[in-house]
Design a protein around this motif. Structure first.
Motif, mmCIF file in Angstrom:
data_model
loop_
_atom_site.group_PDB
_atom_site.id
_atom_site.type_symbol
_atom_site.label_atom_id
_atom_site.label_comp_id
_atom_site.label_asym_id
_atom_site.label_seq_id
_atom_site.Cartn_x
_atom_site.Cartn_y
_atom_site.Cartn_z
ATOM 1 N N GLN A 23 -10.258 0.700 -3.033
ATOM 2 C CA GLN A 23 -9.611 0.875 -1.731
ATOM 3 C C GLN A 23 -8.142 1.229 -1.879
ATOM 4 O OE1 GLN A 23 -10.931 -2.880 0.042
ATOM 5 N NE2 GLN A 23 -12.011 -1.676 1.556
ATOM 6 N N GLN A 24 -7.450 0.515 -2.760
ATOM 7 C CA GLN A 24 -6.014 0.762 -2.906
ATOM 8 C C GLN A 24 -5.724 2.148 -3.474
ATOM 9 O OE1 GLN A 24 -4.533 -2.509 -5.255
ATOM 10 N NE2 GLN A 24 -3.875 -3.616 -3.440
ATOM 11 N N PHE A 25 -6.613 2.625 -4.354
ATOM 12 C CA PHE A 25 -6.285 3.874 -5.040
ATOM 13 C C PHE A 25 -6.946 5.101 -4.432
ATOM 14 C CE2 PHE A 25 -4.977 0.583 -7.843
ATOM 15 C CZ PHE A 25 -3.702 1.011 -8.133
ATOM 16 N N SER A 26 -7.316 4.989 -3.190
ATOM 17 C CA SER A 26 -7.983 6.077 -2.476
ATOM 18 C C SER A 26 -8.756 6.988 -3.420
ATOM 19 C CB SER A 26 -7.018 6.898 -1.620
ATOM 20 O OG SER A 26 -5.684 6.672 -1.925
ATOM 21 N N VAL A 27 -9.826 6.408 -3.931
ATOM 22 C CA VAL A 27 -10.694 7.119 -4.866
ATOM 23 C C VAL A 27 -11.304 8.358 -4.190
ATOM 24 C CG1 VAL A 27 -12.926 6.857 -6.049
ATOM 25 C CG2 VAL A 27 -11.164 5.092 -6.276
ATOM 26 N N THR A 28 -11.219 9.493 -4.857
ATOM 27 C CA THR A 28 -11.756 10.730 -4.294
ATOM 28 C C THR A 28 -13.278 10.761 -4.407
ATOM 29 O OG1 THR A 28 -9.916 11.711 -5.515
ATOM 30 C CG2 THR A 28 -11.297 13.207 -4.239
ATOM 31 N N GLN B 264 0.833 -1.205 0.000
ATOM 32 C CA GLN B 264 0.000 0.000 0.000
ATOM 33 C C GLN B 264 0.868 1.256 0.000
ATOM 34 O OE1 GLN B 264 -3.526 0.052 -0.306
ATOM 35 N NE2 GLN B 264 -3.002 2.166 -0.770
ATOM 36 N N GLU B 265 1.980 1.204 0.733
ATOM 37 C CA GLU B 265 2.875 2.371 0.751
ATOM 38 C C GLU B 265 3.457 2.639 -0.634
ATOM 39 O OE1 GLU B 265 4.153 2.044 5.426
ATOM 40 O OE2 GLU B 265 5.619 1.474 3.886
ATOM 41 N N ALA B 266 3.811 1.533 -1.321
ATOM 42 C CA ALA B 266 4.357 1.679 -2.681
ATOM 43 C C ALA B 266 3.300 2.294 -3.610
ATOM 44 C CB ALA B 266 4.809 0.329 -3.199
ATOM 45 N N ILE B 267 2.051 1.871 -3.441
ATOM 46 C CA ILE B 267 0.963 2.427 -4.262
ATOM 47 C C ILE B 267 0.817 3.924 -3.955
ATOM 48 C CG2 ILE B 267 -1.543 2.400 -4.690
ATOM 49 C CD1 ILE B 267 -1.470 -0.622 -4.147
ATOM 50 N N ILE C 4 -0.952 12.452 -8.023
ATOM 51 C CA ILE C 4 -2.294 12.487 -8.615
ATOM 52 C C ILE C 4 -3.258 13.046 -7.574
ATOM 53 C CG2 ILE C 4 -4.135 11.072 -9.628
ATOM 54 C CD1 ILE C 4 -1.868 9.170 -10.578
ATOM 55 N N LYS C 5 -3.847 14.192 -7.899
ATOM 56 C CA LYS C 5 -4.648 14.883 -6.878
ATOM 57 C C LYS C 5 -5.994 14.205 -6.615
ATOM 58 C CE LYS C 5 -2.699 19.470 -7.475
ATOM 59 N NZ LYS C 5 -2.820 20.519 -8.493
ATOM 60 N N HIS C 6 -6.692 13.869 -7.684
ATOM 61 C CA HIS C 6 -8.031 13.300 -7.486
ATOM 62 C C HIS C 6 -8.222 12.082 -8.385
ATOM 63 C CE1 HIS C 6 -9.060 17.041 -5.495
ATOM 64 N NE2 HIS C 6 -8.597 17.691 -6.547
ATOM 65 N N VAL C 7 -8.719 11.005 -7.800
ATOM 66 C CA VAL C 7 -9.043 9.819 -8.604
ATOM 67 C C VAL C 7 -10.570 9.695 -8.672
ATOM 68 C CG1 VAL C 7 -8.799 7.307 -8.821
ATOM 69 C CG2 VAL C 7 -6.911 8.657 -7.874
ATOM 70 N N THR D 110 -2.805 -7.350 -11.221
ATOM 71 C CA THR D 110 -2.415 -6.890 -12.554
ATOM 72 C C THR D 110 -2.844 -5.443 -12.760
ATOM 73 O OG1 THR D 110 -2.754 -9.137 -13.295
ATOM 74 C CG2 THR D 110 -2.514 -7.479 -15.009
ATOM 75 N N LEU D 111 -4.043 -5.124 -12.314
ATOM 76 C CA LEU D 111 -4.537 -3.756 -12.482
ATOM 77 C C LEU D 111 -3.733 -2.781 -11.629
ATOM 78 C CD1 LEU D 111 -8.383 -4.371 -12.631
ATOM 79 C CD2 LEU D 111 -6.854 -3.782 -14.506
ATOM 80 N N THR D 112 -3.386 -3.215 -10.424
ATOM 81 C CA THR D 112 -2.570 -2.366 -9.553
ATOM 82 C C THR D 112 -1.240 -2.074 -10.226
ATOM 83 O OG1 THR D 112 -3.567 -3.376 -7.633
ATOM 84 C CG2 THR D 112 -1.510 -2.215 -7.263
ATOM 85 N N GLN D 113 -0.659 -3.116 -10.810
ATOM 86 C CA GLN D 113 0.613 -2.953 -11.508
ATOM 87 C C GLN D 113 0.472 -1.977 -12.684
ATOM 88 O OE1 GLN D 113 1.996 -6.845 -12.445
ATOM 89 N NE2 GLN D 113 3.985 -6.113 -13.123
#
Ligand code: ADP
Length: 277
Positions: A155-160, A12-15, A22-25, A122-125
């Motif tokens: 969850q991983q990409f802290s969606v705004t 998660q830290e690496a992500i 990236i300001k907003h997802v 795969t998507l995370t990568q």
């Protein structure tokens, strides 16, 4: 044995590091495929770029990746670059938008058979190993449906904020209810910007002030009320949307069509609702 929690934390830290510029997802989701989720995602990305924002479009729809077709980059090769000793993929840049798609890595002829964790990895990568640079918005074209893959991604990409696309047909509406409820779940709690009803009505060119609700009227409005979310856009069904999609120049690239205005209005709402936070 490696401590699983430690490993998860490290991942998660690496992500977080990879996504730190990236300001907003903005996640564009749907209950099922074929409702126009990718069309909406692409047109939001273009409209935000037209407003001067730095925009990325990440196509994570493993079941039907559309970005290569929508932007006519199907035959392009993904190139790599080295940044701080790390190999990263270069996103394609078209119309001022940086884009990457899972479509470049899957065989069109073979159906995807990835299971949850493998697909999520795969998507995370794909997202973290792309050299996005600084972005105001990343528009994330999600895989349709509700499952582990979707959950892991948001969850991983802290969606705004998230947008749900549905069509007036009942079935899609039933699916979208499940999807919205998944995002609303206490443990997930992804902010919902609103519901977008695609193919909501038809307006003949010769009668520009008329709206014909050929698939039924009021369904999305009632659903939005029931789910306590805002119906933030109604997009018409339009031959021009479908044709411009097919020829790789989504309709929002034109400045003066009613459809492009609908998408611009939607993009403005998204910007005002996310930037305020
Ligand atoms: P999804 O991402 O939900 O699978 P797409 O965006 O790929 O859906 O759209 C599915 C099909 O419907 C595509 O052929 C697209 O061109 C067409 N389409 C989407 N929205 C509209 C619209 N508003 N009017 C006409 N055709 C549309």
């Amino acid at each position: 044995m490696t401590n699983m929690f430690e490993e998860k934390k490290r991942k998660q830290e690496a992500i977080n590091v990879a996504m730190s510029k990236i300001k907003h997802v903005i996640a564009v989701a749907s209950g099922k495929g074929g409702v126009g989720k990718s069309t909406v995602a692409a047109n939001i990305a273009i409209s935000l770029a037209k407003k001067g924002y730095k925009v990325g479009l990440a196509d994570a729809d493993i079941y039907g990746p559309s970005v290569p077709t929508l932007f006519n980059i199907e035959n392009e090769q993904v190139m790599a670059t080295e940044i701080d000793g790390k190999q990263l993929m270069l996103p394609f840049e078209k119309f001022g938008i940086k884009m990457m798609s899972v479509g470049f890595f899957v065989d069109k002829e073979k159906p995807m058979l990835w299971r949850g964790p493998m697909a999520a990895n795969t998507l995370t990568q794909l997202l973290t190993e792309t050299h996005w640079g600084e972005l105001d918005f990343m528009v994330l074209d999600m895989p349709p449906g509700t499952g582990d893959i979707q959950l892991t991604l948001v969850q991983q990409f802290s969606v705004t904020g998230s947008i749900f696309v549905c069509t007036p047909q009942q079935l899609a509406v039933a699916d979208v209810r499940r999807a919205v409820n998944m995002f609303k779940n206490d443990q997930i709690a992804i902010p919902i910007i609103g519901l977008v009803e695609n193919m909501a009505y038809f307006t003949p060119k010769e009668l520009p002030n008329n709206k014909y609700y050929i698939f039924g009227k009021g369904g999305a409005e009632a659903l939005a009320k029931e789910l306590d979310v805002e119906l933030i856009a109604q997009i018409p069904i339009s031959m021009d949307i479908s044709e411009t999609n097919d020829n790789g120049n989504p309709i929002s690239l034109e400045f003066s069509s009613p459809e492009a205005e609908c998408f611009m209005d939607l993009a403005e709402k998204i910007a005002s609702k996310t930037i305020k936070k």
